[in-house]
Design a protein around this motif. Sequence first.
Motif, PDB file in Angstrom:
ATOM      1  N   PRO A  35      -1.681  15.769 -13.038  1.00 26.27           N
ATOM      2  CA  PRO A  35      -1.152  16.308 -11.777  1.00 26.27           C
ATOM      3  C   PRO A  35      -1.158  15.284 -10.645  1.00 26.27           C
ATOM      4  CG  PRO A  35      -2.531  17.931 -12.852  1.00 26.27           C
ATOM      5  CD  PRO A  35      -2.664  16.670 -13.654  1.00 26.27           C
ATOM      6  N   GLU A  36      -2.129  14.386 -10.656  1.00 23.16           N
ATOM      7  CA  GLU A  36      -2.186  13.380  -9.588  1.00 23.16           C
ATOM      8  C   GLU A  36      -1.112  12.306  -9.709  1.00 23.16           C
ATOM      9  OE1 GLU A  36      -4.702  14.417 -11.556  1.00 23.16           O
ATOM     10  OE2 GLU A  36      -6.057  12.742 -12.069  1.00 23.16           O
ATOM     11  N   ASP A  37      -0.345  12.325 -10.786  1.00 24.80           N
ATOM     12  CA  ASP A  37       0.814  11.427 -10.913  1.00 24.80           C
ATOM     13  C   ASP A  37       2.032  11.984 -10.194  1.00 24.80           C
ATOM     14  OD1 ASP A  37      -0.212  10.845 -14.288  1.00 24.80           O
ATOM     15  OD2 ASP A  37      -0.469   9.476 -12.598  1.00 24.80           O
ATOM     16  N   THR A  38       1.943  13.206  -9.709  1.00 25.06           N
ATOM     17  CA  THR A  38       3.056  13.816  -9.001  1.00 25.06           C
ATOM     18  C   THR A  38       3.387  13.008  -7.754  1.00 25.06           C
ATOM     19  OG1 THR A  38       2.545  16.039  -9.797  1.00 25.06           O
ATOM     20  CG2 THR A  38       3.808  15.866  -7.745  1.00 25.06           C
ATOM     21  N   ALA A  39       4.653  12.584  -7.655  1.00 29.44           N
ATOM     22  CA  ALA A  39       5.097  11.746  -6.539  1.00 29.44           C
ATOM     23  C   ALA A  39       6.583  11.476  -6.697  1.00 29.44           C
ATOM     24  CB  ALA A  39       4.347  10.418  -6.523  1.00 29.44           C
ATOM     25  N   ARG A  40       7.148  10.875  -5.677  1.00 32.18           N
ATOM     26  CA  ARG A  40       8.502  10.338  -5.801  1.00 32.18           C
ATOM     27  C   ARG A  40       8.336   8.895  -6.249  1.00 32.18           C
ATOM     28  NH1 ARG A  40      13.202  12.451  -4.829  1.00 32.18           N
ATOM     29  NH2 ARG A  40      15.042  11.094  -4.541  1.00 32.18           N
ATOM     30  N   TYR A  41       9.037   8.534  -7.317  1.00 29.17           N
ATOM     31  CA  TYR A  41       8.934   7.212  -7.900  1.00 29.17           C
ATOM     32  C   TYR A  41      10.146   6.365  -7.512  1.00 29.17           C
ATOM     33  CZ  TYR A  41       4.883   8.503 -10.656  1.00 29.17           C
ATOM     34  OH  TYR A  41       3.622   8.884 -11.047  1.00 29.17           O
ATOM     35  N   TYR A  42       9.851   5.163  -7.045  1.00 29.84           N
ATOM     36  CA  TYR A  42      10.881   4.254  -6.558  1.00 29.84           C
ATOM     37  C   TYR A  42      10.910   2.971  -7.386  1.00 29.84           C
ATOM     38  CZ  TYR A  42      10.754   7.126  -2.328  1.00 29.84           C
ATOM     39  OH  TYR A  42      10.796   8.166  -1.440  1.00 29.84           O
ATOM     40  N   CYS A  43      12.099   2.493  -7.623  1.00 27.54           N
ATOM     41  CA  CYS A  43      12.312   1.196  -8.234  1.00 27.54           C
ATOM     42  C   CYS A  43      12.512   0.178  -7.111  1.00 27.54           C
ATOM     43  CB  CYS A  43      13.551   1.276  -9.126  1.00 27.54           C
ATOM     44  SG  CYS A  43      14.017  -0.243  -9.928  1.00 27.54           S
ATOM     45  N   ALA A  44      12.003  -1.045  -7.307  1.00 26.56           N
ATOM     46  CA  ALA A  44      12.129  -2.063  -6.282  1.00 26.56           C
ATOM     47  C   ALA A  44      12.298  -3.437  -6.922  1.00 26.56           C
ATOM     48  CB  ALA A  44      10.909  -2.065  -5.370  1.00 26.56           C
ATOM     49  N   ALA A  45      12.887  -4.363  -6.162  1.00 25.33           N
ATOM     50  CA  ALA A  45      13.107  -5.726  -6.644  1.00 25.33           C
ATOM     51  C   ALA A  45      12.647  -6.724  -5.589  1.00 25.33           C
ATOM     52  CB  ALA A  45      14.582  -5.942  -6.968  1.00 25.33           C
TER      53      ALA A  45
END
Length: 121
Positions: free
Chosen positions: A86-96
């Motif tokens: 549950p603590e992995d719940t988040a908005r995940y972003y890709c970045a460069a």
Amino acid sequence: QLVESGGGLVQPGGSLRLSCVASGFPFDRYVMAWFRQAPGKEREGVAYIRDTDGAIDYADSVKGRFAISNDNSKNTVYLQMNSLKPEDTARYYCAANRYGTSLNHMTYDHWGQGTQVTVSS
């Protein structure tokens, strides 16, 4: 441009694979990374990969559960997430980032819009 996909709702212990397709810059010369941000929390570096020397690193909170990889033929970076909590719940972003390996979001200058991951029963 970075476009993420693959987020969704998953039960604790489940798996998801996120994808990020890059365009408009030399993908294989950049460090690619995944970050996440939960409501009310700072953006957290999850993992990075540098294709030129195979450098990879992970946040301690995901080591042994997440795996980052890339496919230069598709200009795509992946994040395989297993044993989700549950603590992995988040908005995940890709970045460069063209400057060097880092899990510090301040060093990244290309960002996607993010994909939501929710871990809940």
